[in-house]
Motif scaffolding. Sequence first.
Motif, short mmCIF file in Angstrom:
data_model
loop_
_atom_site.label_atom_id
_atom_site.label_comp_id
_atom_site.label_asym_id
_atom_site.label_seq_id
_atom_site.Cartn_x
_atom_site.Cartn_y
_atom_site.Cartn_z
N SER A 48 -3.92 1.86 -3.51
CA SER A 48 -2.77 2.75 -3.36
C SER A 48 -3.24 4.11 -2.86
O SER A 48 -4.26 4.63 -3.32
N ILE A 49 -2.51 4.67 -1.89
CA ILE A 49 -2.84 6.00 -1.40
C ILE A 49 -1.58 6.86 -1.32
O ILE A 49 -0.46 6.34 -1.26
N LEU A 50 -1.80 8.13 -1.31
CA LEU A 50 -0.74 9.12 -1.18
C LEU A 50 -0.95 9.87 0.13
O LEU A 50 -2.08 10.24 0.45
N THR A 78 2.15 -5.18 2.06
CA THR A 78 2.15 -3.72 2.01
C THR A 78 3.51 -3.19 1.55
O THR A 78 4.55 -3.70 1.95
N LEU A 79 3.47 -2.17 0.71
CA LEU A 79 4.69 -1.50 0.24
C LEU A 79 4.61 -0.03 0.59
O LEU A 79 3.64 0.65 0.22
N ILE A 159 -0.43 -0.13 -1.22
CA ILE A 159 0.77 0.67 -1.47
C ILE A 159 0.54 2.08 -0.92
O ILE A 159 -0.50 2.70 -1.18
N ILE A 160 1.50 2.57 -0.15
CA ILE A 160 1.42 3.91 0.43
C ILE A 160 2.60 4.75 -0.05
O ILE A 160 3.75 4.32 0.06
N ILE A 178 -2.35 9.33 -10.16
CA ILE A 178 -2.18 7.91 -10.48
C ILE A 178 -2.52 6.97 -9.32
O ILE A 178 -2.65 5.78 -9.51
N VAL A 179 -2.67 7.51 -8.11
CA VAL A 179 -3.03 6.67 -6.97
C VAL A 179 -4.55 6.65 -6.79
O VAL A 179 -5.27 7.42 -7.40
N ASP A 180 -5.02 5.74 -5.94
CA ASP A 180 -6.46 5.58 -5.75
C ASP A 180 -7.06 6.57 -4.77
O ASP A 180 -8.28 6.74 -4.73
#
Length: 231
Positions: A48-50, A78-79, A159-160, A178-180
């Motif tokens: 997951s990235i932001l 992908t989400l 997840i993006i 909370i994202v990676d």
Amino acid sequence: MFKRKKPVPTSKIRHLITKLNPRSPISEQYRTIRTNLQFSSVDKPLHSILVTSAGPAAGKSITAANLAVVYAQQDKRTLLIDADLRKPTVHYTFRLDNLRGLSNVLVGDSTLENAVEKSDVDNLDILSCGPIPPNPSELLASKRMGDILKQAKQLYDFIIFDTPPALAVTDAKILANIVDGTLLVYRSGTTELEEAERAAEIMKDAKARLLGAILNDRPKGTASYYYYYGA
């Protein structure tokens, strides 16, 4: 499970280069970013990235959308989540109605499965913003947000999150915990150096894992999109 899409006014539509012209040089740059992100996660898995920016008009939302497309084109489930609960745009990009989305899931009005919509890109699902709430920061900081991400990780390979600019509100800083990993997006000729440095410091203060930055709209004669590792 998924809602039927409704037409979006043409003036609001944003065009995805990675979908419309996957062989273009700009699309290749997005694939390069994807590759660099994969190399950055050798020791620590990246699920997951932001994506955020220092200020508005840097191109962070269209960057997040194009990255989502190239991950989906790699056959990854992908989400793309529109976590900009103030000025959402993802539903315009993918021509969705935004009647139900992340805000509904956060307040318990909908399940994640019922709020997610299929895009017209294979392997890519969208969780739009939904109705704009009066308390975005509080919702994003809630335990429920963490639970949603855990559930999404069970359903998707990648997840993006598209979030508001880091200097404007605290939303990106909240989610960075909370994202990676976090990507910063800047625009040449628009983002000031001081703003870029402040945004990076904010993310570091939030204990974010900074993956790098994307510089949009470099002058002609250079690549339109440029990625540098380790911002």
